[in-house]
Structure formats: C-alpha cells, structure tokens
Design an enzyme around this catalytic site. Structure first.
Site, short mmCIF file in Angstrom:
data_model
loop_
_atom_site.label_atom_id
_atom_site.label_comp_id
_atom_site.label_asym_id
_atom_site.label_seq_id
_atom_site.Cartn_x
_atom_site.Cartn_y
_atom_site.Cartn_z
N ASP A 126 0.89 -0.99 0.28
CA ASP A 126 0.50 -0.05 -0.25
C ASP A 126 0.85 0.85 -0.22
O ASP A 126 0.87 1.61 -0.37
CB ASP A 126 -1.00 -0.60 1.27
CG ASP A 126 -1.48 1.05 0.78
OD1 ASP A 126 -3.01 1.35 0.71
OD2 ASP A 126 -1.52 2.37 2.02
N THR A 154 -4.65 2.40 -0.34
CA THR A 154 -4.61 2.05 -1.23
C THR A 154 -5.47 0.27 -1.78
O THR A 154 -5.74 0.69 -2.33
CB THR A 154 -3.47 2.14 -2.16
OG1 THR A 154 -2.93 3.66 -2.39
CG2 THR A 154 -3.53 1.84 -3.18
N ASP A 155 -5.04 -0.42 -0.26
CA ASP A 155 -5.35 -1.93 -0.25
C ASP A 155 -7.16 -1.56 0.48
O ASP A 155 -7.34 -2.77 -0.76
CB ASP A 155 -4.81 -2.17 0.78
CG ASP A 155 -3.13 -2.69 1.08
OD1 ASP A 155 -2.99 -2.65 0.14
OD2 ASP A 155 -2.78 -2.82 2.37
N LEU A 156 -7.44 -0.44 0.76
CA LEU A 156 -9.24 -0.64 0.75
C LEU A 156 -9.36 -0.60 -0.99
O LEU A 156 -11.02 -0.91 -0.77
CB LEU A 156 -9.33 -0.26 1.25
CG LEU A 156 -8.49 -0.26 3.14
CD1 LEU A 156 -9.40 1.26 4.14
CD2 LEU A 156 -9.56 -1.50 3.55
N GLY A 159 -9.42 -3.11 -2.77
CA GLY A 159 -10.29 -4.42 -2.56
C GLY A 159 -11.68 -3.76 -3.04
O GLY A 159 -12.89 -4.47 -3.11
#
Length: 384
Positions: A126, A154-156, A159
C-alpha cells in the site's frame, strides 16, 4: 469480508505455520479469556477484516494439500488470491489450470502491478503504491513533506474494486455460464482513485500539489482553526458561501467582487481564508458548532477516534457490533456499513482461530470421511 457480509460462505486458506501474517500484527491484541490459553492474544488488525470467514489450513506444497484445494475449486464460485504473477501456476493453482476443473470459476487475482507489464513481477504494498501512483505527492501540507494517508487506503480501494468486479463477473456468468479471470492491481486502482486530480492533469495539463486539507477547485473547503481547535468548513456553491458568511457575521464579503463566484474565490483564496480564519479564532469550536448548526452548508469538528465511535449518528445506525470470539470472548467490530431494505447484512461468524473450520469444511463441503481427513492430517496436508 464484504462478500461474506452479503451471505457468501468464505473459506480462508491459510498456511498451517502461523497463518495469515496479520495474526501477528500488534499490539494491540485481544486477550484470550481462558487464562490457561493466554498466549499472545488475538491481533486487533486481524480481527477487523476477517469476520464471516472460515479458516482452513493447507500445506500447498504437498500433493495431498493441492488435491484438497482442487476438490474445493470444484465446489466454489470464486477464488481470490494475491500471489505474484505465475507463482500459483507453478503450484497447479493458476487460472488456466483451475478453469479446466471448474469452467464457471471466477478467479480474482489482486497484485501490486497487474499480470502484465514491466513491473508485473514486483511485490506491491500500500504505502509503496501511495508514493508511486501520485497519492503521497498530493497528501500533506503545502510546505511540508509528502505523507501517507492514515489508513492503508490503496489496499482498501483495491479491495472495493475487486469486490465489484467479482459481483459483475458472477452476473456475467449467470448469462454465459462461464467464469473468468479478474486482474486487479494496486497501482491501477490508485491511479483510478485520483479522480478529479487525474482529470485536471489529463484535460488541463495541470500538475497537482500538496494543499493540506484545502480543495484545488473549491474555496472555502478546508480545515480552519478556531480559538481552541479546528473545524472543517465547506461551501461548494455560491448559495452555501452566502449562508456561511451570514452565520459568521461576514455578510460584507458577499458584496466584494473578489468573492462573488467560486472562480473568484479560488483566485483570491489566501485573502478569503485569512479573513475567515481571523473570524473563527474569535470563538471556540463549541461556540462555532452551535452557530453553524442547521445553516445549510457542510461543517464538522475534527473528531478523534473515541469521538467518532461516540458520534450520535454512528451510534444510532448501530454500526458497531459485538460478537463472541472463541478465545477472546466478546469483541467489538465495525459491522457492515450498507443498509438494505429487503436484506440484513450481518456478522454471522467471528474472525476465526487458525484452522478452526478445517474439519467442518472437509466434511460438509467436500464430503470427506473421518478416515480420509485423518489420512490427510497424517500426510501433512493441512498441518498437524
């Protein structure tokens, strides 16, 4: 997790030796209720994103473990993985291999840089992508260093993109009867999330810069100081600006040609912000919240995390839910954030202990006998 909230049976495949890395990320840890099993406790990080999942341990390097996974693939609708491109193919778990087993399988690969291109073989994290894909460049104060967002945004975001892509693929499968391979990457998700910043560059050739909490195209729209703390104030159109000025007893600004329209206010940003700041610093935040309440434009205090969870709207909407964890006892989690008129998303399962559902899944999903499970265990297919 989001698919699980919608009712999907989610089987989390973990390494028998420690499982998901985030199980060890802490402190803080939720203490185990059984003093005889005190140990390290349950990672708060792991607990926050693993509700509604069943944990099954598998040694993917063993032939019997891979055979077990192939049997699962025959029964499942979706497979989600985040290995480097090509890694799972070497283990007999690539898309081209698995679609021969189950042509209806929706196979979602989430990587740092995607399945193709010069960076495809690089691992993605991220904070690295925040730096590399523009987000860190625009985050922070104008005269300060670049900073990351306070959560792994960024991960979220990736997802969320993967979640909607999986649902779209399932709808498409309902029409064609065929699954497909979803190629979702951190870098593309982050670039897509630059929103108006990317459009300003692509359309207008305008390079972005750090602006703190200010908005590049709307003024006033930022955090401003009061006598004792801060408030976030927004005036997205001329009508809202008029209401703001009237409530702040600055009606004379409405007659100033420098502030007539939003474009004017953007041109004279510094002067206007200084005027608003001088006025806000005359009173405390609590006084301003009372003065501005119901004024017809957005504003808010800068709440800490405790104040966030004590927020009357968060409480009224029942966002925080309590579940019973096998080892930690009662734990509080942020529940599903979306409400439906004809369906209730819920936390049906607490975050799982490592391998807690291995036997259950082998028996009730795959129909394995006790003898078969015992033989697999002796063979080291899913840990001892």
């Amino acid at each position: 997790m989001m698919l699980g909230d919608l009712g999907a049976e989610v089987i989390k495949i973990e390494n028998p030796k420690g499982g998901d890395d985030t199980r060890a990320w802490g402190p803080p840890f939720a203490e185990n209720k059984d003093v005889a099993d005190a140990g390290r406790g349950e990672s708060a990080y792991f607990l926050c994103v693993n509700r509604n999942k069943k944990s099954v341990t598998v040694d993917m390097k063993s032939s019997s473990g891979r055979k077990m996974l192939h049997d699962l693939v025959k029964e499942c609708d979706v497979l989600v993985e985040n290995y480097l491109p090509g890694k799972l193919s070497k283990m007999g778990m690539g898309y081209e291999q698995l679609k021969e087993i189950n042509p209806k399988l929706v196979y979602a690969s989430i990587t740092g840089y995607g399945q193709t291109g010069p960076y495809a073989d690089r691992p993605g994290y991220d904070v690295i992508i925040e730096a590399e894909a523009g987000l860190m460049h625009i985050t922070g104060e104008p005269d300060g260093s670049p900073v990351k967002v306070g959560v792994a945004i960024t991960d979220l975001t990736t997802g969320l993109y993967a979640h909607s892509a999986i649902l779209a693929a399932l709808i498409k499968r309902g029409v064609t009867g065929k699954g497909q391979w979803i190629d979702c990457s951190l870098i593309e998700s982050q670039v897509a999330s630059l929103a108006n910043i990317s459009s300003n560059f692509l359309v207008g050739g305008r390079e972005a810069k750090r602006m703190g909490t200010a908005h590049p195209s709307i003024v006033p729209y930022q955090v401003l100081p009061t006598k004792d703390s801060f408030v976030m104030v927004g005036a997205g159109n001329d009508g809202q600006f008029a209401k703001l000025c009237n409530r702040m007893e600055l009606a004379h600004l409405l007659e100033d040609p420098k502030f007539k329209t939003n474009s004017d206010r953007v041109k004279h940003r510094q002067e206007l912000i200084q005027t608003l700041t001088d006025r806000l610093k005359e009173e405390s935040t609590s006084v301003w919240l009372e003065k501005l309440n119901g004024a017809g434009f957005p504003f808010a205090p800068i709440n800490n995390i405790q104040q966030t969870f004590e927020h009357p709207q968060v409480v009224a909407r029942g966002l925080v839910q309590e579940v019973e964890h096998e080892r930690a006892g009662p734990i509080k989690l942020v529940g599903p954030p979306v409400k439906y008129s004809d369906f209730k998303a819920s936390i049906r399962l607490p975050p799982p202990v490592l391998g807690a559902h291995t036997d259950d899944v082998l028996k009730n999903v795959l129909g394995y006998s006790d003898d078969t499970i015992a033989a697999l265990r002796n063979d080291g297919a899913f840990g001892q």
